[in-house]
Design an enzyme around this catalytic site. Structure first.
Site, PDB file in Angstrom:
ATOM      1  N   ASN A   1     -27.947  24.350  48.028  1.00 46.10           N
ATOM      2  CA  ASN A   1     -27.912  25.801  48.242  1.00 46.10           C
ATOM      3  C   ASN A   1     -28.997  26.148  49.254  1.00 46.10           C
ATOM      4  OD1 ASN A   1     -28.001  28.548  48.166  1.00 46.10           O
ATOM      5  ND2 ASN A   1     -28.592  28.741  46.013  1.00 46.10           N
ATOM      6  N   TRP A   2     -28.566  26.442  50.470  1.00 52.51           N
ATOM      7  CA  TRP A   2     -29.541  26.708  51.537  1.00 52.51           C
ATOM      8  C   TRP A   2     -30.114  28.118  51.483  1.00 52.51           C
ATOM      9  CZ3 TRP A   2     -27.942  24.247  56.918  1.00 52.51           C
ATOM     10  CH2 TRP A   2     -28.143  22.857  56.841  1.00 52.51           C
ATOM     11  N   LYS A   3     -29.538  28.952  50.617  1.00 50.84           N
ATOM     12  CA  LYS A   3     -29.994  30.346  50.522  1.00 50.84           C
ATOM     13  C   LYS A   3     -30.004  30.984  51.923  1.00 50.84           C
ATOM     14  CE  LYS A   3     -32.254  29.149  46.283  1.00 50.84           C
ATOM     15  NZ  LYS A   3     -33.272  29.393  45.291  1.00 50.84           N
TER      16      LYS A   3
ATOM     17  N   HIS B   1     -25.582  33.720  40.964  1.00 49.19           N
ATOM     18  CA  HIS B   1     -26.945  33.196  41.148  1.00 49.19           C
ATOM     19  C   HIS B   1     -27.962  34.254  40.701  1.00 49.19           C
ATOM     20  CE1 HIS B   1     -30.538  31.526  42.897  1.00 49.19           C
ATOM     21  NE2 HIS B   1     -29.882  30.384  43.004  1.00 49.19           N
TER      22      HIS B   1
ATOM     23  N   GLU C   1     -30.688  35.158  41.856  1.00 48.97           N
ATOM     24  CA  GLU C   1     -31.229  36.017  42.914  1.00 48.97           C
ATOM     25  C   GLU C   1     -30.302  37.207  43.164  1.00 48.97           C
ATOM     26  OE1 GLU C   1     -31.829  32.834  45.705  1.00 48.97           O
ATOM     27  OE2 GLU C   1     -33.516  32.130  44.512  1.00 48.97           O
TER      28      GLU C   1
ATOM     29  N   GLU D   1     -29.330  27.333  35.521  1.00 46.48           N
ATOM     30  CA  GLU D   1     -30.528  27.486  36.347  1.00 46.48           C
ATOM     31  C   GLU D   1     -31.486  28.457  35.667  1.00 46.48           C
ATOM     32  OE1 GLU D   1     -29.825  26.459  40.751  1.00 46.48           O
ATOM     33  OE2 GLU D   1     -29.325  28.552  40.519  1.00 46.48           O
TER      34      GLU D   1
ATOM     35  N   GLY E   1     -37.646  27.704  42.287  1.00 46.08           N
ATOM     36  CA  GLY E   1     -38.704  27.848  43.289  1.00 46.08           C
ATOM     37  C   GLY E   1     -40.121  27.776  42.742  1.00 46.08           C
TER      38      GLY E   1
ATOM     39  N   SER F   1     -35.917  23.886  40.995  1.00 44.70           N
ATOM     40  CA  SER F   1     -37.020  23.016  41.420  1.00 44.70           C
ATOM     41  C   SER F   1     -36.712  21.521  41.390  1.00 44.70           C
ATOM     42  CB  SER F   1     -38.268  23.289  40.580  1.00 44.70           C
ATOM     43  OG  SER F   1     -38.777  24.575  40.865  1.00 44.70           O
TER      44      SER F   1
ATOM     45  N   GLY G   1     -32.087  23.792  45.772  1.00 38.66           N
ATOM     46  CA  GLY G   1     -32.458  24.798  46.767  1.00 38.66           C
ATOM     47  C   GLY G   1     -33.348  24.187  47.838  1.00 38.66           C
ATOM     48  N   GLY G   2     -34.650  24.468  47.728  1.00 36.42           N
ATOM     49  CA  GLY G   2     -35.635  24.057  48.736  1.00 36.42           C
ATOM     50  C   GLY G   2     -35.477  22.623  49.240  1.00 36.42           C
TER      51      GLY G   2
HETATM   52  P1  13P Z   1     -35.016  25.552  44.140  1.00 33.34           P
HETATM   53  O1  13P Z   1     -34.460  24.146  44.098  1.00 33.34           O
HETATM   54  O2  13P Z   1     -35.622  25.902  45.461  1.00 33.34           O
HETATM   55  O3  13P Z   1     -35.879  25.828  42.958  1.00 33.34           O
HETATM   56  O4  13P Z   1     -33.751  26.543  44.019  1.00 33.34           O
HETATM   57  C1  13P Z   1     -32.844  26.325  43.017  1.00 33.34           C
HETATM   58  C2  13P Z   1     -31.692  27.224  43.205  1.00 33.34           C
HETATM   59  O5  13P Z   1     -31.816  28.434  43.120  1.00 33.34           O
HETATM   60  C3  13P Z   1     -30.407  26.611  43.560  1.00 33.34           C
HETATM   61  O6  13P Z   1     -29.360  27.500  43.453  1.00 33.34           O
END
Ligand code: 13P
Length: 245
Positions: free
Chosen positions: A11-13, A100, A102, A169, A175, A206, A227-228
């Site tokens: 997930n590149w956000k 998600h 967010e 999640e 994050g 994470s 994510g990251g």
């Molecule tokens: P991180 O891996 O950056 O914590 O993000 C997780 C995430 O929100 C994947 O959808």
């Protein structure tokens, strides 16, 4: 986790431009030559602006492309700034992330998430359905009630389970560098699988190339939403490699 099918979803956000596609060939090459590749599914969910060029780039690979959200309306309409599932499919998306945290934080509720999931499925996309408790809810020890409500409402009126992956999640883990304790995570995944049978359940929050050494031993997890660490091909490849080491 050696001989079962595992998802690695990036997930590149809201990160990445056309130049971020330049290093994708490294992941494609690694995947092609990786002995375990038939047990793996890799899905990249970039920002919508990159779905088309990324799909083209990954055309002759088994790596698939997904989106990060969609509008709940299946038909087109006057919704400035929105993109529906059909439009995402039209530019090459096979999956879409829905629910998600967010986006829940930005105002999406369970009812809207259910409408989005139904619209995505009708349009022929597979859904990566995110659920998870906040830190406050965890402290109150109501994680299971929260998950039960999120999943039940999200899946309301949905009969075909085949095209949905549930991604657990925990909001406090995203994050933050924190992950749940292994036994807690095992229990929560177990709870979801018992209550909502026949779904693949992924973990996200994470995930990195260090803690994967711990996460890979939790054998009821069907994959990871990353994510990251998914933006850097080296880190992403490392996570996959270590899962099978
Ligand atoms: P991180 O891996 O950056 O914590 O993000 C997780 C995430 O929100 C994947 O959808």
């Amino acid at each position: 986790m050696t001989n079962k099918y595992i998802y690695f979803i990036a997930n590149w956000k809201m990160f990445g431009g056309l130049n971020s596609l330049n290093s994708l060939h490294k992941v494609a090459k690694f995947f092609k030559n990786f002995e375990k590749n038939k047990y793996i599914k890799i899905i990249y969910c970039p920002p919508s602006t990159l779905i088309r060029p990324m799909s083209k780039k990954l055309k002759n690979t088994r790596i698939e492309v997904g989106a990060q959200n969609c509008h709940e309306n299946q038909t087109s309409g006057a919704f400035t700034g929105s993109i529906n599932a059909k439009m995402l499919k039209n530019v090459g998306a096979k999956y879409v992330i829905i629910g998600h945290s967010e986006n829940r934080e930005a105002g999406e509720n369970n009812k809207l998430i259910n409408l989005k999931i139904r619209s995505a499925l009708k349009s022929g996309l597979k859904v990566i359905f995110c659920v998870g408790e906040t830190l406050k809810e965890k402290r109150k020890k109501i994680t299971k009630q929260v998950l039960n409500k999120q999943i039940k409402s999200g899946l309301d009126k949905i009969k075909n389970k085949n095209n949905i992956l549930i991604a657990y999640e925990p909001v406090w883990s995203i994050g933050s560098g924190l992950i749940p304790k292994s036994n807690e995570l095992f229990n929560i995944i177990n709870f979801i699988k018992k209550k909502f049978k026949n779904y693949n359940v992924l973990y996200g929050g994470s995930v990195n190339s260090k803690n994967i050494n711990e996460l890979k031993f939790i054998d009821n997890i069907d994959g990871f939403l990353i994510g990251g660490s998914s933006q850097d091909p080296k880190k992403f490849i490392d996570i996959i490699k270590k899962t099978y080491n």
